[in-house]
Design a protein around this motif. Structure first.
Motif, PDB file in Angstrom:
ATOM      1  N   PRO A 153       0.791  -1.229   0.000  1.00 53.38           N
ATOM      2  CA  PRO A 153       0.000   0.000   0.000  1.00 53.38           C
ATOM      3  C   PRO A 153       0.825   1.283   0.000  1.00 53.38           C
ATOM      4  N   LYS A 154       1.993   1.276   0.616  1.00 49.34           N
ATOM      5  CA  LYS A 154       2.815   2.486   0.675  1.00 49.34           C
ATOM      6  C   LYS A 154       3.341   2.910  -0.692  1.00 49.34           C
ATOM      7  N   SER A 155       3.207   2.046  -1.688  1.00 48.11           N
ATOM      8  CA  SER A 155       3.729   2.359  -3.020  1.00 48.11           C
ATOM      9  C   SER A 155       2.694   3.020  -3.925  1.00 48.11           C
ATOM     10  N   ASN A 156       1.561   3.386  -3.382  1.00 45.84           N
ATOM     11  CA  ASN A 156       0.449   3.900  -4.183  1.00 45.84           C
ATOM     12  C   ASN A 156       0.850   5.004  -5.156  1.00 45.84           C
ATOM     13  N   GLU A 157       1.780   5.845  -4.790  1.00 45.93           N
ATOM     14  CA  GLU A 157       2.178   6.964  -5.651  1.00 45.93           C
ATOM     15  C   GLU A 157       3.443   6.675  -6.456  1.00 45.93           C
ATOM     16  N   ASP A 158       3.934   5.448  -6.432  1.00 45.37           N
ATOM     17  CA  ASP A 158       5.181   5.093  -7.111  1.00 45.37           C
ATOM     18  C   ASP A 158       4.982   5.131  -8.626  1.00 45.37           C
ATOM     19  N   PRO A 159       5.677   6.043  -9.332  1.00 49.80           N
ATOM     20  CA  PRO A 159       5.489   6.156 -10.781  1.00 49.80           C
ATOM     21  C   PRO A 159       6.095   5.005 -11.574  1.00 49.80           C
ATOM     22  N   GLY A 160       6.893   4.173 -10.946  1.00 50.85           N
ATOM     23  CA  GLY A 160       7.528   3.068 -11.655  1.00 50.85           C
ATOM     24  C   GLY A 160       6.697   1.804 -11.728  1.00 50.85           C
ATOM     25  N   ILE A 161       5.546   1.796 -11.062  1.00 54.48           N
ATOM     26  CA  ILE A 161       4.724   0.583 -11.033  1.00 54.48           C
ATOM     27  C   ILE A 161       4.299   0.125 -12.435  1.00 54.48           C
ATOM     28  N   PRO A 162       3.775   0.992 -13.291  1.00 50.42           N
ATOM     29  CA  PRO A 162       3.348   0.502 -14.617  1.00 50.42           C
ATOM     30  C   PRO A 162       4.475  -0.182 -15.399  1.00 50.42           C
ATOM     31  N   GLY A 163       5.667   0.373 -15.334  1.00 51.42           N
ATOM     32  CA  GLY A 163       6.789  -0.237 -16.057  1.00 51.42           C
ATOM     33  C   GLY A 163       7.153  -1.608 -15.517  1.00 51.42           C
ATOM     34  N   LEU A 164       7.152  -1.748 -14.191  1.00 53.96           N
ATOM     35  CA  LEU A 164       7.458  -3.037 -13.577  1.00 53.96           C
ATOM     36  C   LEU A 164       6.402  -4.066 -13.954  1.00 53.96           C
ATOM     37  N   LEU A 165       5.145  -3.672 -13.880  1.00 52.07           N
ATOM     38  CA  LEU A 165       4.063  -4.603 -14.175  1.00 52.07           C
ATOM     39  C   LEU A 165       4.076  -5.033 -15.637  1.00 52.07           C
ATOM     40  N   GLU A 166       4.408  -4.125 -16.512  1.00 45.60           N
ATOM     41  CA  GLU A 166       4.547  -4.462 -17.935  1.00 45.60           C
ATOM     42  C   GLU A 166       5.693  -5.457 -18.130  1.00 45.60           C
ATOM     43  N   LEU A 167       6.777  -5.221 -17.432  1.00 49.53           N
ATOM     44  CA  LEU A 167       7.959  -6.074 -17.526  1.00 49.53           C
ATOM     45  C   LEU A 167       7.654  -7.519 -17.141  1.00 49.53           C
ATOM     46  N   ILE A 168       6.821  -7.723 -16.137  1.00 47.14           N
ATOM     47  CA  ILE A 168       6.512  -9.080 -15.678  1.00 47.14           C
ATOM     48  C   ILE A 168       5.208  -9.614 -16.278  1.00 47.14           C
ATOM     49  N   GLY A 169       4.692  -8.907 -17.252  1.00 42.29           N
ATOM     50  CA  GLY A 169       3.561  -9.419 -18.020  1.00 42.29           C
ATOM     51  C   GLY A 169       2.220  -9.444 -17.325  1.00 42.29           C
ATOM     52  N   HIS A 170       2.059  -8.642 -16.258  1.00 35.30           N
ATOM     53  CA  HIS A 170       0.781  -8.553 -15.547  1.00 35.30           C
ATOM     54  C   HIS A 170       0.287  -9.902 -15.016  1.00 35.30           C
ATOM     55  N   MET A 171       1.210 -10.818 -14.740  1.00 32.07           N
ATOM     56  CA  MET A 171       0.840 -12.123 -14.184  1.00 32.07           C
ATOM     57  C   MET A 171       0.591 -11.957 -12.688  1.00 32.07           C
ATOM     58  N   PRO A 172      -0.598 -12.331 -12.205  1.00 34.31           N
ATOM     59  CA  PRO A 172      -0.965 -12.054 -10.806  1.00 34.31           C
ATOM     60  C   PRO A 172       0.035 -12.548  -9.766  1.00 34.31           C
ATOM     61  N   LEU A 173       0.527 -13.766  -9.892  1.00 32.93           N
ATOM     62  CA  LEU A 173       1.470 -14.272  -8.897  1.00 32.93           C
ATOM     63  C   LEU A 173       2.767 -13.469  -8.933  1.00 32.93           C
ATOM     64  N   ALA A 174       3.255 -13.175 -10.121  1.00 34.30           N
ATOM     65  CA  ALA A 174       4.482 -12.383 -10.250  1.00 34.30           C
ATOM     66  C   ALA A 174       4.285 -10.982  -9.679  1.00 34.30           C
ATOM     67  N   VAL A 175       3.132 -10.396  -9.927  1.00 32.55           N
ATOM     68  CA  VAL A 175       2.832  -9.060  -9.397  1.00 32.55           C
ATOM     69  C   VAL A 175       2.856  -9.081  -7.876  1.00 32.55           C
ATOM     70  N   MET A 176       2.194 -10.068  -7.292  1.00 33.66           N
ATOM     71  CA  MET A 176       2.154 -10.185  -5.833  1.00 33.66           C
ATOM     72  C   MET A 176       3.555 -10.363  -5.265  1.00 33.66           C
ATOM     73  N   LEU A 177       4.339 -11.245  -5.879  1.00 30.69           N
ATOM     74  CA  LEU A 177       5.692 -11.488  -5.374  1.00 30.69           C
ATOM     75  C   LEU A 177       6.582 -10.259  -5.492  1.00 30.69           C
ATOM     76  N   MET A 178       6.476  -9.550  -6.595  1.00 32.98           N
ATOM     77  CA  MET A 178       7.277  -8.327  -6.760  1.00 32.98           C
ATOM     78  C   MET A 178       6.860  -7.267  -5.746  1.00 32.98           C
ATOM     79  N   ALA A 179       5.560  -7.148  -5.503  1.00 30.51           N
ATOM     80  CA  ALA A 179       5.081  -6.170  -4.522  1.00 30.51           C
ATOM     81  C   ALA A 179       5.583  -6.524  -3.123  1.00 30.51           C
ATOM     82  N   LYS A 180       5.515  -7.804  -2.770  1.00 31.51           N
ATOM     83  CA  LYS A 180       6.008  -8.228  -1.461  1.00 31.51           C
ATOM     84  C   LYS A 180       7.515  -8.000  -1.357  1.00 31.51           C
ATOM     85  N   PHE A 181       8.228  -8.253  -2.441  1.00 32.66           N
ATOM     86  CA  PHE A 181       9.667  -8.019  -2.460  1.00 32.66           C
ATOM     87  C   PHE A 181       9.971  -6.535  -2.259  1.00 32.66           C
TER      88      PHE A 181
END
Length: 133
Positions: free
Chosen positions: A65-93
């Motif tokens: 939740p603290k990353s809500n204003e992070d402008p790099g999120i769209p690029g990261l999510l595109e990089l990992i292909g919007h796969m839900p498990l990968a998204v969750m793991l990257m967010a937790k990381f």
């Protein structure tokens, strides 16, 4: 996991067969293999697919939740292909390391899925959970 232990597969398959005999119980199993255990049982297969950009962002923010204003999120999510498990793991990381989404993306570009071994235990390591292609 018990599946990977010596003699584990036959024991796990026996447990699955025992559960399958209970008429009012449905068993939900997630696997990374194309061959399910107990291949003689009727399995309903569902391939997990990528989600849209907005849904991927919602998943990411729900885990970090603290990353809500992070402008790099769209690029990261595109990089990992919007796969839900990968998204969750990257967010937790990102949450556990304090890195921005852009920094996580750079580490991912440099190290691949091995980046997930940093800052997380083996149960949540992306190398163990998913191989991104």
């Amino acid at each position: 996991t018990p599946w990977n232990a010596a003699e584990g597969q036959s024991e796990v398959e026996q447990v699955i067969r025992d559960i399958n005999r209970i008429p009012h119980v449905t068993l939900f199993v997630t696997i990374r293999s194309s061959s399910p255990p107990c291949e003689d049982l009727p399995w309903h297969r569902v391939d997990l697919r990528a989600v849209g950009a907005a849904a991927a962002r919602n998943i990411y923010i729900s885990w970090h939740p603290k990353s809500n204003e992070d402008p790099g999120i769209p690029g990261l999510l595109e990089l990992i292909g919007h796969m839900p498990l990968a998204v969750m793991l990257m967010a937790k990381f990102a949450a556990s390391t304090g890195l921005s989404a852009e920094d996580v993306a750079e580490k991912y570009k440099a190290l691949g899925t091995a980046v997930m071994g940093q800052g997380l235990d083996a149960k949540t390591s992306m190398d163990i959970c998913i191989g991104l292609s």
